[in-house]
Scaffold this motif. Structure first.
Motif, PDB file in Angstrom:
ATOM      1  N   GLU A  10      34.707  33.632  44.884  1.00 50.41           N
ATOM      2  CA  GLU A  10      34.430  32.496  44.012  1.00 50.41           C
ATOM      3  C   GLU A  10      33.811  32.993  42.710  1.00 50.41           C
ATOM      4  O   GLU A  10      33.127  34.008  42.672  1.00 50.41           O
ATOM      5  CB  GLU A  10      33.480  31.495  44.685  1.00 50.41           C
ATOM      6  CG  GLU A  10      34.015  30.896  45.975  1.00 50.41           C
ATOM      7  CD  GLU A  10      33.729  29.400  46.088  1.00 50.41           C
ATOM      8  OE1 GLU A  10      33.019  28.861  45.221  1.00 50.41           O
ATOM      9  OE2 GLU A  10      34.232  28.784  47.040  1.00 50.41           O
ATOM     10  N   VAL A  12      31.781  31.075  39.346  1.00 50.45           N
ATOM     11  CA  VAL A  12      31.254  29.857  38.732  1.00 50.45           C
ATOM     12  C   VAL A  12      30.714  30.201  37.354  1.00 50.45           C
ATOM     13  O   VAL A  12      29.906  31.129  37.200  1.00 50.45           O
ATOM     14  CB  VAL A  12      30.133  29.239  39.599  1.00 50.45           C
ATOM     15  CG1 VAL A  12      29.582  27.972  38.941  1.00 50.45           C
ATOM     16  CG2 VAL A  12      30.656  28.929  41.004  1.00 50.45           C
ATOM     17  N   ARG A  17      33.644  25.790  38.506  1.00 51.32           N
ATOM     18  CA  ARG A  17      34.155  26.757  39.479  1.00 51.32           C
ATOM     19  C   ARG A  17      35.575  27.132  39.085  1.00 51.32           C
ATOM     20  O   ARG A  17      36.514  26.376  39.304  1.00 51.32           O
ATOM     21  CB  ARG A  17      34.140  26.168  40.894  1.00 51.32           C
ATOM     22  CG  ARG A  17      32.755  25.978  41.491  1.00 51.32           C
ATOM     23  CD  ARG A  17      32.847  25.209  42.797  1.00 51.32           C
ATOM     24  NE  ARG A  17      33.490  25.976  43.851  1.00 51.32           N
ATOM     25  CZ  ARG A  17      34.229  25.427  44.811  1.00 51.32           C
ATOM     26  NH1 ARG A  17      34.467  24.128  44.834  1.00 51.32           N
ATOM     27  NH2 ARG A  17      34.751  26.190  45.754  1.00 51.32           N
ATOM     28  N   LYS A  20      38.056  29.401  43.383  1.00 53.42           N
ATOM     29  CA  LYS A  20      37.519  28.638  44.510  1.00 53.42           C
ATOM     30  C   LYS A  20      38.037  29.184  45.835  1.00 53.42           C
ATOM     31  O   LYS A  20      39.231  29.074  46.128  1.00 53.42           O
ATOM     32  CB  LYS A  20      37.911  27.157  44.370  1.00 53.42           C
ATOM     33  CG  LYS A  20      37.537  26.549  43.016  1.00 53.42           C
ATOM     34  CD  LYS A  20      38.207  25.204  42.800  1.00 53.42           C
ATOM     35  CE  LYS A  20      37.945  24.671  41.405  1.00 53.42           C
ATOM     36  NZ  LYS A  20      38.678  23.419  41.137  1.00 53.42           N
ATOM     37  N   SER A  56      30.711  35.286  42.000  1.00 55.23           N
ATOM     38  CA  SER A  56      29.585  34.443  42.405  1.00 55.23           C
ATOM     39  C   SER A  56      29.341  34.547  43.902  1.00 55.23           C
ATOM     40  O   SER A  56      28.199  34.433  44.373  1.00 55.23           O
ATOM     41  CB  SER A  56      29.848  32.992  42.003  1.00 55.23           C
ATOM     42  OG  SER A  56      30.019  32.886  40.603  1.00 55.23           O
TER      43      SER A  56
END
Length: 353
Positions: A10, A12, A17, A20, A56
């Motif tokens: 992921e 962000v 985002r 995903k 992230s």
């Protein structure tokens, strides 16, 4: 275990985002393309694998080792950029040997490797030239050789052909694929060009909104799209709305014409509206055809596209395009003419998402 294993990745940016829960397992020597429109997250995934972008959350494993915490120069990855990124003050040979110099490889070993790479890319006699003395295609070959010279475990290519003209793009993508197969190097290729992805990939990841909408072989991605987005993005496609008239018998209607599908309708009920996909090349015009795999409609337009003639016909409220291969003796249908389009039941796919 996959050689390059991306797990739950992921990214962000603020509240956005952009990647995903991205998962992808790539086998050693496999050529994977990340395909999608601008802003879908494909380049961000590539940059996280390279280490230029910090993830992230999630894991990136190369040959079983998680490299998320490692710097780019510690990951043993080769990167080819869209804009070549060659050093203008270095010769071709010096550019190709730059990664070797960083790794402390010098002398005859470095010279031999540079010569090997220049021969591999078909520029064995241009080592003493500077980037400004090369064409765009030659510069991208040098960028590829520079990425390959240190013998990386994984090769990453970020839309490397987008700055080139169409004819050079076709020849260079074939060369990239040939070199990749010759070296057996695990490769991830980012592109928004469907033809590029379809022509050179072992598998394609179609990305949409930061997610992998579908992962499969070029044949499966094109012929068996699993979502509405994949169906509409990859290739030219007719998306047709139809009404269910007999779910048990897989009977639907397009306009006032009934068709029996090969694919089961599942939980659909009488009167439900479903979406169907039909490729333009699947149909052909026939005289006086009737039955479950024929639709009668009126020609709206007929456009000459070189190798094919693309015709649009209206069936009820649906507009369906179909292609005819061009030949000197072919007479295209006229606007307003009533024609019958024949196809097989398996050519109509139900789009469920």
């Amino acid at each position: 275990m996959a050689f390059l294993d991306i797990k739950n990745l992921e990214k962000v940016f603020g509240q956005n985002r952009v990647v995903k829960d991205f998962n992808l397992a790539i086998e050693k020597g496999e050529f994977i393309s990340l395909l999608g429109p601008s802003g879908c997250g494909k380049t961000t995934v590539l940059r996280m694998v390279a280490g230029f972008e910090t993830s992230s959350s999630g894991a990136i494993l190369i040959d079983g080792k998680d490299v998320v915490s490692k710097r780019p120069n510690q990951r043993n990855i080769g990167m080819v950029f869209q804009a070549y990124a060659l050093f203008p003050n270095l010769t071709v040979a010096q550019n190709v040997g730059f990664g070797l110099k960083v790794k402390g490889i010098a002398g005859s070993e470095a010279d031999n490797r540079v010569a090997e790479m220049l021969k591999l890319i078909g520029l064995p006699d241009l080592g003493n030239r500077y980037p400004f003395q090369l064409s765009g295609g030659q510069q991208q070959r040098v960028a590829l050789a520079r990425a390959l010279a240190p013998k990386p475990q994984v090769l990453l290519l970020d839309e490397p052909l987008s700055a080139l003209d169409a004819k050079i793009r076709v020849s260079l993508r074939e060369e990239i694929r040939m070199i990749q197969q010759q070296l057996g190097i695990t490769t991830v290729f980012v592109t928004h060009d469907q033809e590029e992805a379809l022509s050179i990939s072992d598998r394609i990841v179609v990305m949409n909104g930061g997610r992998a909408d579908q992962i499969g072989t070029p044949f499966d991605i094109y012929n068996r799209p699993s979502t509405r987005f994949v169906a509409s993005f990859v290739g030219t496609l007719n998306l047709i709305e139809a009404k269910v008239i007999d779910p048990a018998a897989n009977r639907i209607s397009i306009g006032d014409q009934a068709i029996t599908l090969k694919e089961p309708l599942g939980a659909a009920k009488v009167g439900d509206t479903i979406s169907l996909a039909l490729r333009p090349e699947a149909g052909s015009i026939v005289e006086g055809a009737n039955g479950d795999t024929a639709l009668v409609g009126q020609v709206m337009t007929s456009n000459f596209l070189g190798s094919v003639i693309r015709t649009r016909m209206k069936v009820g409220t649906a507009v369906i395009s179909f292609d005819m291969f061009n030949s000197p003796g072919l007479t295209p249908p006229s606007v307003g003419e009533t024609v019958t389009l024949r196809f097989t039941a398996s050519d109509l796919l139900i789009i469920r998402e």
